[in-house]
Design a protein around this motif. Structure first.
Motif, mmCIF file in Angstrom:
data_model
loop_
_atom_site.group_PDB
_atom_site.id
_atom_site.type_symbol
_atom_site.label_atom_id
_atom_site.label_comp_id
_atom_site.label_asym_id
_atom_site.label_seq_id
_atom_site.Cartn_x
_atom_site.Cartn_y
_atom_site.Cartn_z
ATOM 1 N N UNK A 175 -46.085 14.268 24.807
ATOM 2 C CA UNK A 175 -45.861 14.463 26.236
ATOM 3 C C UNK A 175 -45.015 13.310 26.747
ATOM 4 N N UNK A 176 -44.357 13.489 27.901
ATOM 5 C CA UNK A 176 -43.549 12.399 28.440
ATOM 6 C C UNK A 176 -44.402 11.331 29.115
ATOM 7 N N UNK A 177 -45.226 10.693 28.293
ATOM 8 C CA UNK A 177 -46.097 9.612 28.747
ATOM 9 C C UNK A 177 -46.033 8.486 27.723
ATOM 10 N N UNK A 178 -46.189 7.247 28.149
ATOM 11 C CA UNK A 178 -46.183 6.131 27.195
ATOM 12 C C UNK A 178 -47.209 6.352 26.088
ATOM 13 N N UNK A 179 -46.788 6.147 24.861
ATOM 14 C CA UNK A 179 -47.676 6.325 23.719
ATOM 15 C C UNK A 179 -47.694 7.725 23.155
ATOM 16 N N UNK A 180 -47.433 8.731 24.011
ATOM 17 C CA UNK A 180 -47.443 10.118 23.558
ATOM 18 C C UNK A 180 -46.035 10.633 23.283
ATOM 19 N N UNK A 187 -32.774 25.889 22.269
ATOM 20 C CA UNK A 187 -32.867 25.645 23.705
ATOM 21 C C UNK A 187 -33.809 24.473 23.899
ATOM 22 N N UNK A 188 -33.467 23.558 24.799
ATOM 23 C CA UNK A 188 -34.395 22.472 25.078
ATOM 24 C C UNK A 188 -34.718 22.501 26.557
ATOM 25 N N UNK A 189 -35.977 22.826 26.860
ATOM 26 C CA UNK A 189 -36.433 22.998 28.232
ATOM 27 C C UNK A 189 -37.469 21.926 28.534
ATOM 28 N N UNK A 190 -37.256 21.181 29.630
ATOM 29 C CA UNK A 190 -38.187 20.103 29.906
ATOM 30 C C UNK A 190 -38.104 19.698 31.362
ATOM 31 N N UNK A 191 -38.928 18.712 31.708
ATOM 32 C CA UNK A 191 -38.986 18.196 33.077
ATOM 33 C C UNK A 191 -38.189 16.898 33.154
ATOM 34 N N UNK A 192 -37.762 16.502 34.358
ATOM 35 C CA UNK A 192 -36.956 15.287 34.483
ATOM 36 C C UNK A 192 -37.576 14.047 33.848
ATOM 37 N N UNK A 193 -38.883 13.888 33.970
ATOM 38 C CA UNK A 193 -39.507 12.691 33.402
ATOM 39 C C UNK A 193 -39.288 12.617 31.894
ATOM 40 N N UNK A 239 -27.975 25.137 22.172
ATOM 41 C CA UNK A 239 -27.091 25.973 22.981
ATOM 42 C C UNK A 239 -27.161 25.635 24.468
ATOM 43 N N UNK A 240 -28.361 25.295 24.939
ATOM 44 C CA UNK A 240 -28.571 25.090 26.370
ATOM 45 C C UNK A 240 -29.605 23.993 26.581
ATOM 46 N N UNK A 241 -29.367 23.132 27.573
ATOM 47 C CA UNK A 241 -30.385 22.205 28.078
ATOM 48 C C UNK A 241 -30.821 22.709 29.449
ATOM 49 N N UNK A 242 -32.123 22.797 29.648
ATOM 50 C CA UNK A 242 -32.686 23.391 30.865
ATOM 51 C C UNK A 242 -33.694 22.414 31.457
ATOM 52 N N UNK A 243 -33.532 22.102 32.734
ATOM 53 C CA UNK A 243 -34.509 21.244 33.418
ATOM 54 C C UNK A 243 -35.119 22.016 34.581
ATOM 55 N N UNK A 244 -36.357 21.703 34.895
ATOM 56 C CA UNK A 244 -37.028 22.360 36.015
ATOM 57 C C UNK A 244 -38.256 21.547 36.403
ATOM 58 N N UNK A 245 -38.992 22.049 37.408
ATOM 59 C CA UNK A 245 -40.218 21.455 37.952
ATOM 60 C C UNK A 245 -39.928 20.366 38.976
ATOM 61 N N UNK A 246 -38.757 19.739 38.909
ATOM 62 C CA UNK A 246 -38.332 18.753 39.895
ATOM 63 C C UNK A 246 -36.829 18.578 39.750
ATOM 64 N N UNK A 281 -49.012 16.346 38.893
ATOM 65 C CA UNK A 281 -49.345 17.558 38.150
ATOM 66 C C UNK A 281 -49.235 17.291 36.652
ATOM 67 N N UNK A 282 -49.633 18.279 35.852
ATOM 68 C CA UNK A 282 -49.522 18.167 34.396
ATOM 69 C C UNK A 282 -48.079 17.983 33.957
ATOM 70 N N UNK A 283 -47.142 18.456 34.752
ATOM 71 C CA UNK A 283 -45.727 18.375 34.389
ATOM 72 C C UNK A 283 -45.084 17.062 34.826
ATOM 73 N N UNK A 284 -45.894 16.173 35.433
ATOM 74 C CA UNK A 284 -45.366 14.879 35.842
ATOM 75 C C UNK A 284 -44.696 14.900 37.200
ATOM 76 N N UNK A 285 -44.904 15.959 37.979
ATOM 77 C CA UNK A 285 -44.289 16.049 39.303
ATOM 78 C C UNK A 285 -45.186 15.358 40.320
ATOM 79 N N UNK A 286 -44.610 14.437 41.098
ATOM 80 C CA UNK A 286 -45.358 13.705 42.112
ATOM 81 C C UNK A 286 -45.440 14.536 43.386
ATOM 82 N N UNK A 287 -46.660 14.689 43.918
ATOM 83 C CA UNK A 287 -46.860 15.421 45.163
ATOM 84 C C UNK A 287 -46.803 14.438 46.326
#
Length: 613
Positions: free
Chosen positions: A287-292, A307-313, A337-344, A580-586
């Motif tokens: 996951x996009x967290x230190x150590x993980x 395809x590589x789909x992920x969140x900004x973090x 073929x494609x880089x895809x970002x979403x969630x923020x 959130x689980x996806x690393x999005x700050x509310x």
């Protein structure tokens, strides 16, 4: 249109715009949505016939090897699990609930439920493993009243399971790798079910209106709402994706993905895209967290995704690794073929960096694209199925989806209609009634603007949450979403995220979540240096100050920069809904939980931890 080896990747962008007398705009895709599958189970049945030996779900085994199921094996196990559920699931309207992370067993159980019309509900593992009071877990278990609860790695969940004792009547199912608690079932017990006529009859009864999943919102302003996801929603979404991404028809996607299946991005967009198009999903234990994140990097050395789909973090953490490691960089881009970002929103410096590396490695840029939607839209509402000229363009309505833009102050509020939209919230009719207007459009709460007002086909840009924007005492509106992204860009790479303050105050301020690893390097601090040491170090304060000055110099007024900031010394908290689980700050949740820090930010007394311009 971008092409790879002569194959077209995307459909041509197109939009039909209706302007109403009251200034409301209605945007539709001029291409009709083609017929779509009756249910998700039809995808599995199809690929088990067409490509029986193709790898479907893969995960790291106990000794590090990749292991999992082909489409043929998956269908056989799904039908047997479904047979067991039909025999033992005595309360049809009560879901099977999953508390654990993404695993092959989890995926098979999810598919088995949907195959025969039994509702499936996955809850954020953070509610069980990170939360201290288990309040959200308790609330959701009581509301769902599940028939079965599945947990993999049960020892980690013992405190959570103790916390919900007496709140449900469910039988516990654990992974075959676990030592089962007393009276618990093993996953292999489910495989003893019979793939007989009852399974086929139940499968044929599943229709577009059948509940497939109950997925929960982040719960930023209270307890999470349970979004009903019907078979129609999920299948219409995948058909729309196929029409705007024709590359999927000829190139079964290969994904390495960690995004949690309890969220619509991972569970509907990514998982279902692999399934609908006969691809292979390698489950990323990182996951996009230190150590993980080290685990993600290790997996990328094995798997070259198409395809590589992920969140900004995640891209923020991946970019410096790719820059420093030529061998990994070659492997990462070799099949991409494609880089895809979403969630923020993706900060522009990350966009530019990824395009720069793809040019360096391949001689041409890999398309950087995104889409937009929510749990309630399953999630595809718009798709940027073309190369935009900058980050933040969310594209155009996909086939079958209608977008209504309503003038709201100096913004355009977005509402959405189409077969991808939820019928409502599970056991919450009052909440359901609030979110639909008199034309049946879902009030998503986001704002958008045209990337090029003279050319609607250039797409929409995300313009923040309507509820997040605020006025300064000068009556000037602050566009929180745009300012947050610009602030991160100006202070990169030291800033992980920003919360914008200033409601009913004279000026804008920032609460800054630092990128701790980068800040420690800036300050020449050891890797175990505390956040307090990071936040007070002169080198870090100087970097942040220079970024704030650059933002001010590029601004057009008091609403476009912050004149004060504080570096936060505690990470965002799951229990308070700050992340959130996806690393999005509310934003709203952080402002509420840290109201004392906001007050401190605006006091006139000298404070060594507050940066002032």
């Amino acid at each position: 249109m971008p092409e790879i080896q002569g194959a077209r990747l995307f459909a041509d962008p197109a939009v039909k715009v209706e302007t109403r007398a009251d200034g409301v705009l209605v945007l539709d895709n001029p291409v009709s949505l083609e017929p779509y599958a009756r249910c998700v189970g039809q995808y599995l049945e199809h690929w088990a016939r067409v490509a029986p030996d193709r790898k479907f779900l893969q995960e790291r085994g106990p000794t590090g090897e990749w292991t999992g199921v082909t489409y043929k094996v998956a269908l056989g196990q799904v039908r047997r699990i479904a047979g067991w559920l039909l025999e033992n699931h005595k309360r049809p309207d009560h879901p099977v609930c999953v508390l654990t992370d993404n695993t092959v067993e989890h995926g098979l159980l999810m598919l088995a439920c949907m195959h025969v019309g039994i509702p499936y509900a996955a809850l954020s593992p953070a509610y069980s493993l990170v939360s201290r009071d288990f309040a959200k877990l308790k609330n959701l278990i009581q509301r769902l009243d599940p028939e079965f609860i599945y947990v993999g790695g049960v020892q980690r969940f013992v405190p959570a399971l103790e916390a919900i004792k007496g709140l449900h009547q469910a039988n516990l199912i654990v992974s075959d790798a676990d030592t089962p608690p007393e009276s618990a079932l093993r996953f292999s017990d489910l495989l003893t079910g019979s793939d007989g006529p009852a399974v086929e009859e139940a499968f044929l009864r599943v229709g577009p209106d059948t509940i497939g999943k109950i997925l929960f919102t982040s719960g930023s302003t209270g307890y999470p709402k349970g979004v009903i996801n019907t078979q129609r929603m999920m299948c219409a979404s995948q058909q729309a994706k196929r029409q705007v991404w024709p590359l999927l028809l000829d190139n079964p996607p290969i994904l390495l993905d960690w995004l949690p299946w309890n969220h619509t991005f991972g569970g509907n967009h990514n998982f279902n895209m692999v399934l609908a198009n006969g691809g292979t999903l390698y489950i990323d234990g990182g996951k996009p967290l230190p150590g993980l994140f080290d685990q993600t990097v290790r997996n990328l050395r094995d798997i070259a995704p198409s395809l590589y789909l992920n969140v900004p973090r995640a891209f923020d953490m991946l970019l410096p690794v790719l820059r420093a490691d030529a061998e990994l960089r070659r492997h990462f881009f070799s099949n991409l073929q494609v880089i895809f970002y979403a969630a923020a929103a993706l900060p522009q410096h990350l966009w530019d960096g990824l395009i720069e590396l793809s040019r360096q490695e391949l001689g041409h840029p890999v398309p950087m694209v995104t889409a937009w939607g929510s749990t309630e839209t399953s999630p595809l509402a718009t798709d940027c199925h073309y190369q935009a000229d900058r980050s933040g363009v969310i594209g155009l309505p996909v086939p079958g989806v209608s977008i209504k833009l309503i003038p709201s102050g100096d913004k355009l509020e977005v509402r959405v209609k189409g077969p991808v939209i939820t019928p409502g919230y599970f056991k919450q009719p009052e909440e359901t009634a609030k979110v639909f207007d008199d034309e049946g459009y879902y009030r998503i709460g986001d704002a958008a603007r045209f990337a090029d007002p003279e050319n609607p086909a250039a797409g929409l840009m995300f313009d923040g949450r309507v509820s997040e924007d605020f006025k300064l005492t000068t009556a000037t509106w602050v566009s929180v979403g745009a300012l947050r992204v610009k602030g991160i860009e100006m202070m990169a790479p030291a800033v992980q995220d920003i919360v914008v303050t200033g409601h009913d105050r004279d000026s804008v301020g920032f609460l800054i979540f630092p990128n701790a690893a980068v800040c420690r390097k800036l300050a020449n601090l050891p890797e175990d240096a505390s956040l307090e040491q990071v936040a007070s170090h002169p080198a870090v304060l100087d970097h942040i100050t220079r970024g704030m000055k650059a933002l001010r110099d590029a601004g057009t007024g008091s609403s476009t920069f912050a004149d004060r900031a504080m570096i936060l010394t505690s990470p965002p908290a799951v229990d308070r809904g700050e992340i959130t689980d996806k690393g999005y700050i509310n934003q709203a949740a952080v402002l509420k939980a840290r109201a004392d820090l906001v007050d401190r930010l605006y006091k006139s007394d000298p404070d060594p931890l507050i940066i002032r311009l």
